[in-house]
Design an enzyme around this catalytic site. Sequence first.
Site, PDB file in Angstrom:
ATOM      1  N   ARG A 224       6.769 -29.418 -38.780  1.00  0.00           N
ATOM      2  CA  ARG A 224       5.365 -29.620 -38.403  1.00  0.00           C
ATOM      3  C   ARG A 224       5.298 -30.664 -37.284  1.00  0.00           C
ATOM      4  NH1 ARG A 224       4.511 -25.472 -40.362  1.00  0.00           N
ATOM      5  NH2 ARG A 224       3.178 -24.918 -42.115  1.00  0.00           N
ATOM      6  N   HIS A 272       5.312 -22.247 -32.098  1.00  0.00           N
ATOM      7  CA  HIS A 272       5.218 -22.149 -33.563  1.00  0.00           C
ATOM      8  C   HIS A 272       5.474 -20.702 -34.015  1.00  0.00           C
ATOM      9  CE1 HIS A 272       3.289 -23.829 -37.480  1.00  0.00           C
ATOM     10  NE2 HIS A 272       4.252 -22.935 -37.745  1.00  0.00           N
TER      11      HIS A 272
HETATM   12  P1  NDP Z   1      10.657 -26.761 -49.501  1.00  0.00           P
HETATM   13  O1  NDP Z   1       9.513 -27.403 -50.208  1.00  0.00           O
HETATM   14  O2  NDP Z   1      11.391 -25.656 -50.158  1.00  0.00           O
HETATM   15  O3  NDP Z   1      11.737 -27.883 -49.125  1.00  0.00           O
HETATM   16  C1  NDP Z   1      11.393 -29.148 -48.712  1.00  0.00           C
HETATM   17  C2  NDP Z   1      12.621 -30.030 -48.722  1.00  0.00           C
HETATM   18  O4  NDP Z   1      12.259 -31.312 -48.187  1.00  0.00           O
HETATM   19  C3  NDP Z   1      13.168 -30.273 -50.121  1.00  0.00           C
HETATM   20  O5  NDP Z   1      14.563 -30.319 -50.087  1.00  0.00           O
HETATM   21  C4  NDP Z   1      12.615 -31.665 -50.471  1.00  0.00           C
HETATM   22  O6  NDP Z   1      13.419 -32.403 -51.366  1.00  0.00           O
HETATM   23  C5  NDP Z   1      12.646 -32.316 -49.112  1.00  0.00           C
HETATM   24  N1  NDP Z   1      11.698 -33.433 -49.031  1.00  0.00           N
HETATM   25  C6  NDP Z   1      10.360 -33.401 -49.146  1.00  0.00           C
HETATM   26  N2  NDP Z   1       9.839 -34.634 -49.014  1.00  0.00           N
HETATM   27  C7  NDP Z   1      10.883 -35.468 -48.821  1.00  0.00           C
HETATM   28  C8  NDP Z   1      11.006 -36.856 -48.626  1.00  0.00           C
HETATM   29  N3  NDP Z   1       9.927 -37.670 -48.600  1.00  0.00           N
HETATM   30  N4  NDP Z   1      12.245 -37.385 -48.479  1.00  0.00           N
HETATM   31  C9  NDP Z   1      13.335 -36.583 -48.536  1.00  0.00           C
HETATM   32  N5  NDP Z   1      13.295 -35.251 -48.708  1.00  0.00           N
HETATM   33  C10 NDP Z   1      12.087 -34.704 -48.847  1.00  0.00           C
HETATM   34  O7  NDP Z   1      10.084 -26.297 -48.084  1.00  0.00           O
HETATM   35  P2  NDP Z   1      10.610 -25.079 -47.185  1.00  0.00           P
HETATM   36  O8  NDP Z   1      12.061 -25.244 -46.968  1.00  0.00           O
HETATM   37  O9  NDP Z   1      10.122 -23.796 -47.731  1.00  0.00           O
HETATM   38  O10 NDP Z   1       9.788 -25.347 -45.829  1.00  0.00           O
HETATM   39  C11 NDP Z   1       9.888 -26.578 -45.139  1.00  0.00           C
HETATM   40  C12 NDP Z   1       8.802 -26.659 -44.081  1.00  0.00           C
HETATM   41  O11 NDP Z   1       9.121 -25.799 -42.976  1.00  0.00           O
HETATM   42  C13 NDP Z   1       7.425 -26.154 -44.492  1.00  0.00           C
HETATM   43  O12 NDP Z   1       6.738 -27.125 -45.243  1.00  0.00           O
HETATM   44  C14 NDP Z   1       6.761 -25.879 -43.166  1.00  0.00           C
HETATM   45  O13 NDP Z   1       6.096 -27.051 -42.722  1.00  0.00           O
HETATM   46  C15 NDP Z   1       7.921 -25.576 -42.230  1.00  0.00           C
HETATM   47  N6  NDP Z   1       7.919 -24.179 -41.766  1.00  0.00           N
HETATM   48  C16 NDP Z   1       7.832 -23.932 -40.406  1.00  0.00           C
HETATM   49  C17 NDP Z   1       7.855 -22.653 -39.932  1.00  0.00           C
HETATM   50  C18 NDP Z   1       7.840 -22.383 -38.471  1.00  0.00           C
HETATM   51  O14 NDP Z   1       7.715 -21.219 -38.054  1.00  0.00           O
HETATM   52  N7  NDP Z   1       7.990 -23.377 -37.628  1.00  0.00           N
HETATM   53  C19 NDP Z   1       7.959 -21.504 -40.827  1.00  0.00           C
HETATM   54  C20 NDP Z   1       8.062 -21.859 -42.219  1.00  0.00           C
HETATM   55  C21 NDP Z   1       8.028 -23.157 -42.661  1.00  0.00           C
HETATM   56  P3  NDP Z   1      13.573 -31.935 -52.904  1.00  0.00           P
HETATM   57  O15 NDP Z   1      14.271 -30.599 -52.856  1.00  0.00           O
HETATM   58  O16 NDP Z   1      14.412 -32.963 -53.526  1.00  0.00           O
HETATM   59  O17 NDP Z   1      12.181 -31.840 -53.450  1.00  0.00           O
HETATM   60  C1  OXD Z   2       4.836 -21.666 -42.459  1.00  0.00           C
HETATM   61  C2  OXD Z   2       4.748 -21.551 -41.006  1.00  0.00           C
HETATM   62  O1  OXD Z   2       4.707 -22.776 -42.989  1.00  0.00           O
HETATM   63  O2  OXD Z   2       4.788 -20.409 -40.488  1.00  0.00           O
HETATM   64  O3  OXD Z   2       5.067 -20.638 -43.125  1.00  0.00           O
HETATM   65  O4  OXD Z   2       4.658 -22.575 -40.321  1.00  0.00           O
END
Ligand code: NDP
Ligand code: OXD
Length: 309
Positions: A224, A272
Amino acid sequence: MSIVIIRQDDKIELWKNALQEAAPDIKIYSYLESHPVDEIEVALVWKHPKGTLTKYPNLKYIACSGAGVDFIFEDDTTPQNLPITRVVDTMLASDMSEYVIAAIFSHLKRFYEYKVNQTKSLWKPEQYKRIRDYTIGILGLGALGTVLAKDLVHFGFKTQGWSNSRKEIPEVQAFAGQEELHEFLSSSEILVCLLPLTNETSGILNKQLFSQLPVGAFVINAARGGHLVDADLIEMLDNQHLSGATLDVFHQEPLSSDHPFWQHEKIHITPHYASVSDTSSVVPQIIENYRRMQQGRSLLNLVSTDKGY
Ligand code: NDP
Ligand code: OXD
């Protein structure tokens, strides 16, 4: 009982048709058409206009049609205490992995510099790097980060990841929590951000964090725009601490035409679109959750409202 789709892009009909085809027995509405608000049990949202969720008195849960749910928490009119689900999908994860790998190889093989040189008709061989030369660090080892980590290992990259709770992924060095962040950063020559945007991670990609990366590190932010302090990135690129950045996400989208990122030779922009929920892959899980709700069973891919992701 029915589902309303609320999103501001031009994909409402696409989602409506895909859902209707998969489940002809469920009534699906666009929020833009006349619809019986009392009958709506599920709102399928993507960057909905703030306030729209308050119209539905019988809403049972909010389904996000993407992975990131930050926009739902940012709407302070979102009804409290309703479950929120999100997309966890193999295609979304493999698309993200392919995007990040494309950016990594473009950096290794100097494609970005060659593109700039081309605009100047400049024939200038640049020293390229190899897979074995790099350690890749992934911020966030969740649904997306884990698939990326496994793919990078498969390619032969030294791979490490950082998350809240420690992960066990074969051949991936796992770091967890604030206390291990510095050690993780100090050996991450390419840093990939795949964190959710929360109060804890907002602005995490800042000068203080960048300065802990090795000199010449490359940054990829596909999570993001709110993770990044834009001015800090420019400063760390201009003082040569960072060698470049590929960015898919921005504070304001579309990125305004006068934003300095557009003109920066070391910043590579995509709109994006790293990885997009594909209806063919995602609709079955939306329908599955709807059936579960009807049967009183627990929902899949629930978001933690405490953690914000
Ligand atoms: P998940 O919720 O599956 O994974 C998030 C990860 O971040 C987990 O490993 C979590 O740790 C870790 N995390 C969260 N907060 C912290 C913190 N404060 N300190 C350390 N680690 C942290 O999310 P996804 O993998 O599904 O997606 C990640 C992001 O990707 C989405 O939220 C979205 O914003 C972005 N995205 C962007 C897209 C694009 O086209 N650009 C498309 C899809 C998604 P733990 O496992 O221990 O909870
Ligand atoms: C998502 C994205 O979060 O597309 O799925 O950014």
